[in-house]
Write an enzyme that holds these catalytic residues in place. Sequence first.
Site, PDB file in Angstrom:
ATOM      1  N   TYR A  46      -1.438  10.062 -11.061  1.00  0.00           N
ATOM      2  CA  TYR A  46      -2.546   9.147 -11.376  1.00  0.00           C
ATOM      3  C   TYR A  46      -2.111   8.172 -12.461  1.00  0.00           C
ATOM      4  CZ  TYR A  46      -6.888  10.093  -8.956  1.00  0.00           C
ATOM      5  OH  TYR A  46      -7.876  10.145  -8.018  1.00  0.00           O
ATOM      6  N   GLU A  48      -4.312   5.221 -13.513  1.00  0.00           N
ATOM      7  CA  GLU A  48      -5.341   4.194 -13.694  1.00  0.00           C
ATOM      8  C   GLU A  48      -5.048   3.374 -14.942  1.00  0.00           C
ATOM      9  OE1 GLU A  48      -8.070   7.301 -12.776  1.00  0.00           O
ATOM     10  OE2 GLU A  48      -9.494   5.823 -12.002  1.00  0.00           O
ATOM     11  N   ASP A 211      -4.548 -17.262   1.008  1.00  0.00           N
ATOM     12  CA  ASP A 211      -4.254 -15.919   1.534  1.00  0.00           C
ATOM     13  C   ASP A 211      -3.052 -16.087   2.467  1.00  0.00           C
ATOM     14  OD1 ASP A 211      -4.035 -13.626   3.009  1.00  0.00           O
ATOM     15  OD2 ASP A 211      -6.168 -13.419   3.437  1.00  0.00           O
ATOM     16  N   THR A 238      -0.712  -9.489   1.952  1.00  0.00           N
ATOM     17  CA  THR A 238      -0.324  -8.109   2.211  1.00  0.00           C
ATOM     18  C   THR A 238       1.177  -8.032   1.967  1.00  0.00           C
ATOM     19  OG1 THR A 238      -0.080  -8.700   4.532  1.00  0.00           O
ATOM     20  CG2 THR A 238      -2.100  -7.556   3.925  1.00  0.00           C
ATOM     21  N   LYS A 241       3.860  -7.568   6.195  1.00  0.00           N
ATOM     22  CA  LYS A 241       4.066  -8.445   7.362  1.00  0.00           C
ATOM     23  C   LYS A 241       5.465  -9.062   7.235  1.00  0.00           C
ATOM     24  CE  LYS A 241      -0.874  -9.232   8.200  1.00  0.00           C
ATOM     25  NZ  LYS A 241      -1.703  -8.922   7.030  1.00  0.00           N
ATOM     26  N   ARG A 247       2.657  -0.919   3.632  1.00  0.00           N
ATOM     27  CA  ARG A 247       1.316  -1.470   3.837  1.00  0.00           C
ATOM     28  C   ARG A 247       0.631  -1.538   2.478  1.00  0.00           C
ATOM     29  NH1 ARG A 247       1.082  -1.584   9.007  1.00  0.00           N
ATOM     30  NH2 ARG A 247      -0.874  -2.682   9.030  1.00  0.00           N
TER      31      ARG A 247
HETATM   32  N1  DSN Z   1      -4.834  -7.539  10.880  1.00  0.00           N
HETATM   33  C1  DSN Z   1      -3.961  -8.568  10.374  1.00  0.00           C
HETATM   34  C2  DSN Z   1      -3.297  -9.336  11.452  1.00  0.00           C
HETATM   35  O1  DSN Z   1      -2.925  -8.729  12.443  1.00  0.00           O
HETATM   36  O2  DSN Z   1      -3.113 -10.526  11.324  1.00  0.00           O
HETATM   37  C3  DSN Z   1      -4.632  -9.458   9.414  1.00  0.00           C
HETATM   38  O3  DSN Z   1      -5.075  -8.685   8.368  1.00  0.00           O
END
Ligand code: DSN
Length: 455
Positions: A46, A48, A211, A238, A241, A247
């Site tokens: 933990y 925090e 974003d 994120t 990707k 993730r």
């Molecule tokens: N679910 C994602 C995508 O496939 O683009 C976006 O968050």
Amino acid sequence: MKDNKIFELIDAEKQRQSEGLELIPSENYASAEVREAMGSVFTNKYSEGYPGFNSLDGSDDEVLSIEPDNYRYYGGQQNTDKIERLAIARARRLFHADHANVQPHSGAQANNAVYNAWLEPGDTVLGMNLGHGGHLTHGAPVTQSAKIYNFVSYGVNPETGDIDYDEMARLAAEHQPKIILVGYSAFSKIPDFDRVAEIAKDIPDCLLMADMAHVAGLIAGGAHPNPLDHGFHVMTTTTHKTLRGPRGGLILSRGKVSSPLKKPEHTLENIPTLIDRSVFPGTQGGPLMHIVAAKAVALYEAEQVSFQNYAREVVSNAKVLADALMAHGFKLVGGGTKNHLILVDMMASFGIDGKIMETMMDKVGLTLNANAIPNDTLPPFRPSGIRLGTAAITTRGMSRNEMIKIGSWMRRIAEICVEINSGRQPENAFTNELTAIREEVRQIAEIFPIPGIQY
Ligand code: DSN
């Protein structure tokens, strides 16, 4: 006693990923080191609070040489502080940011934390319409944030596939948003960040937020402009990707960094600290330190020259694949791609919906997803389009020849879908041909194994 059921499924998934080709543009293959960090003992801890933000400039060694001025609510942070500080320092360097918060559990959490940091209930956000390529968290009525804030949507011009900047300017002048948000999950152009910054200039206290979940890896690798270099205050993403990490989520910002223990004035300059307080304790509890460790590893990998080559290759592979598809009669939204992502109007191309194509592609080990196209008249679960991309297959080392091959498989699969959909031939008439294509896919997959995965 080992849970055999789950471990058998993990092995089955390893096999599925290894024998097929991943074309979903938001997916990628994290390295063995990223996965090792994810499975590390940091999952037991933990933490925090924050690891202190003093002296995060300079190299990793310089960052490690400073004693953290930590703000944690638990003891035993000797190692967690260091990994989180390394993750922050690397993210700041890569994205030219004054500040990075590496704790968001996901992209949705990252976006909600920024809204919570800057907005009061009822404030207006101008974001891209979900049906035009925007993201759920940019104002889709089914989301929690849409119940709290007032989202107004701009769209894309269906002819060009590009953002309708005139509409954005008109809506911004009319609604005086507190945030203008540029971001998307199905958009294949490069946003004109300068133009958006110009639109926001005359709106009081307007936060410019990008974003960049889909293209963060391209930005890190220098193959896409960085909104923070073009007047944007905040960038969320994120980490799994194109950035090819675990993730998770990440928030980068420009501004003054101060102690999160004291509430700063609500100014654009203080956005880094407003965001820290909004992530913890505002919207999350304990950070996932094993994921933070894996984010740090991914950011280390993204700082290498090899990652710059990767980012460039992702974009050039996407262009080759887009050209091959267009030569085969696929109609692409926007007439091509400038990033890693391709959006195809299957209805306009072959008179079939995207779900039929997705299902048939799955049968031969090619994974993509059905997706709405701008102004789609079909429902979201059975939309007119498909969405695919080159982030994952480029990680496997594939290039021009494989893109051309994928284009010709897709042409044949589309023809088969047309035959079955029209009722002219039953699906089982194609069993042998589909098995043969699946075998060809498997053979190419074997030539380009997923780095770090043995099965
Ligand atoms: N679910 C994602 C995508 O496939 O683009 C976006 O968050």
